[in-house]
Design a protein around this motif. Structure first.
Motif, short mmCIF file in Angstrom:
data_model
loop_
_atom_site.label_atom_id
_atom_site.label_comp_id
_atom_site.label_asym_id
_atom_site.label_seq_id
_atom_site.Cartn_x
_atom_site.Cartn_y
_atom_site.Cartn_z
N TRP A 181 36.34 53.75 35.68
CA TRP A 181 37.64 53.10 35.54
C TRP A 181 37.53 51.61 35.92
CZ3 TRP A 181 40.98 50.43 38.75
CH2 TRP A 181 42.22 50.13 38.19
N LEU A 182 36.79 51.28 36.97
CA LEU A 182 36.63 49.89 37.37
C LEU A 182 36.04 49.04 36.25
CD1 LEU A 182 35.35 50.28 41.05
CD2 LEU A 182 37.52 49.26 40.32
N ILE A 183 35.08 49.60 35.53
CA ILE A 183 34.46 48.88 34.40
C ILE A 183 35.47 48.70 33.28
CG2 ILE A 183 32.72 49.03 32.58
CD1 ILE A 183 30.92 50.43 34.76
N ASP A 184 36.14 49.79 32.88
CA ASP A 184 37.11 49.74 31.78
C ASP A 184 38.29 48.83 32.12
OD1 ASP A 184 35.52 51.51 30.38
OD2 ASP A 184 36.79 53.26 30.81
N ALA A 185 38.84 49.00 33.32
CA ALA A 185 40.00 48.22 33.73
C ALA A 185 39.62 46.74 33.92
CB ALA A 185 40.60 48.79 35.01
N GLY A 186 38.44 46.49 34.48
CA GLY A 186 37.98 45.11 34.65
C GLY A 186 37.81 44.41 33.33
N TYR A 187 37.29 45.12 32.34
CA TYR A 187 37.12 44.56 31.00
C TYR A 187 38.49 44.26 30.39
CZ TYR A 187 35.64 44.10 26.16
OH TYR A 187 35.43 43.64 24.88
N ALA A 188 39.42 45.22 30.49
CA ALA A 188 40.77 45.02 29.96
C ALA A 188 41.46 43.84 30.65
CB ALA A 188 41.60 46.29 30.12
N LEU A 189 41.27 43.72 31.95
CA LEU A 189 41.85 42.62 32.72
C LEU A 189 41.28 41.28 32.25
CD1 LEU A 189 43.69 41.89 35.16
CD2 LEU A 189 41.65 42.06 36.57
N ASN A 190 39.97 41.20 32.11
CA ASN A 190 39.33 39.95 31.69
C ASN A 190 39.75 39.53 30.29
OD1 ASN A 190 37.99 39.67 34.12
ND2 ASN A 190 36.13 40.70 33.40
N LEU A 191 39.96 40.49 29.39
CA LEU A 191 40.41 40.16 28.04
C LEU A 191 41.78 39.51 28.04
CD1 LEU A 191 39.36 43.26 25.88
CD2 LEU A 191 38.43 40.94 25.77
N GLN A 192 42.61 39.87 29.01
CA GLN A 192 43.98 39.33 29.07
C GLN A 192 44.04 37.98 29.78
OE1 GLN A 192 46.93 42.65 29.89
NE2 GLN A 192 44.98 43.76 30.06
N VAL A 243 44.50 49.97 41.69
CA VAL A 243 45.00 48.87 40.87
C VAL A 243 45.12 47.60 41.71
CG1 VAL A 243 46.90 48.07 39.42
CG2 VAL A 243 46.22 50.48 39.36
N THR A 244 45.71 47.71 42.88
CA THR A 244 45.85 46.54 43.75
C THR A 244 44.47 46.02 44.17
OG1 THR A 244 47.97 47.43 44.53
CG2 THR A 244 46.96 45.68 45.84
N ASP A 245 43.56 46.93 44.50
CA ASP A 245 42.19 46.51 44.87
C ASP A 245 41.51 45.78 43.71
OD1 ASP A 245 42.53 47.60 47.37
OD2 ASP A 245 41.24 49.34 47.01
N LEU A 246 41.74 46.23 42.47
CA LEU A 246 41.16 45.56 41.30
C LEU A 246 41.71 44.14 41.16
CD1 LEU A 246 39.34 46.16 38.67
CD2 LEU A 246 41.56 46.28 37.54
N LEU A 247 43.01 43.98 41.35
CA LEU A 247 43.62 42.65 41.25
C LEU A 247 43.01 41.70 42.28
CD1 LEU A 247 47.39 43.60 40.78
CD2 LEU A 247 45.76 42.88 39.01
N VAL A 248 42.76 42.20 43.48
CA VAL A 248 42.15 41.37 44.54
C VAL A 248 40.69 41.06 44.19
CG1 VAL A 248 41.45 41.29 46.97
CG2 VAL A 248 43.70 42.20 46.35
N SER A 249 39.93 42.07 43.79
CA SER A 249 38.50 41.86 43.53
C SER A 249 38.26 40.91 42.35
CB SER A 249 37.79 43.20 43.29
OG SER A 249 38.18 43.77 42.07
#
Length: 128
Positions: free
Chosen positions: A32-43, A76-82
């Motif tokens: 999930w961290l990989i998929d969500a990080g990729y989706a976040l970076n695209l945006q 989700v919150t940890d991903l936003l911080v990282s």
């Protein structure tokens, strides 16, 4: 205000696996961290400095399992911080978090609102 859409998060119950000597991230969480990080970076969300309010809108009914809404905030919150979207996830920076189910949309929609300390007025609870 910034709006981000990510894949449906992993429950806090599925974040870590116990090893023989220490706890480590589960494979599901790593994926999930990989998929969500990729989706976040695209945006390409902006880096938001200072205090924020976070609104999480999670897709309801993706399967027939019973789910505890509160278990989906942590990763989700940890991903936003990282990824540096917000500065930290402590009480000085994140002033409020709301979580809601929605039948519309996919995954999780995150709305980040930047606030100034003097502008923040916590919501009052309704007495029973």
């Amino acid at each position: 205000m910034t709006v981000i859409t990510l894949p449906f998060p992993v429950s806090v119950n599925g974040l870590f696996a116990d090893g023989k000597t220490r706890r480590h991230k589960s494979q599901r969480y790593c994926d999930w961290l990989i998929d969500a990080g990729y989706a976040l970076n695209l945006q390409r969300p902006p880096k938001i400095k200072g205090q924020v309010i976070l609104h999480y809108l999670l897709q309801e009914g993706i399967d027939n399992r019973r789910r505890d809404l509160g278990n989906y905030e942590k990763c989700v919150t940890d991903l936003l911080v990282s990824h540096g979207v917000i500065e930290a996830d402590d009480g000085r920076i994140v002033r409020e978090i709301t979580l809601r189910w929605s039948r519309a949309g996919q995954g999780i929609q995150i709305t980040i609102i930047s606030v100034q300390e003097e502008d923040f007025v916590p919501r009052t609870s309704i007495a029973s």
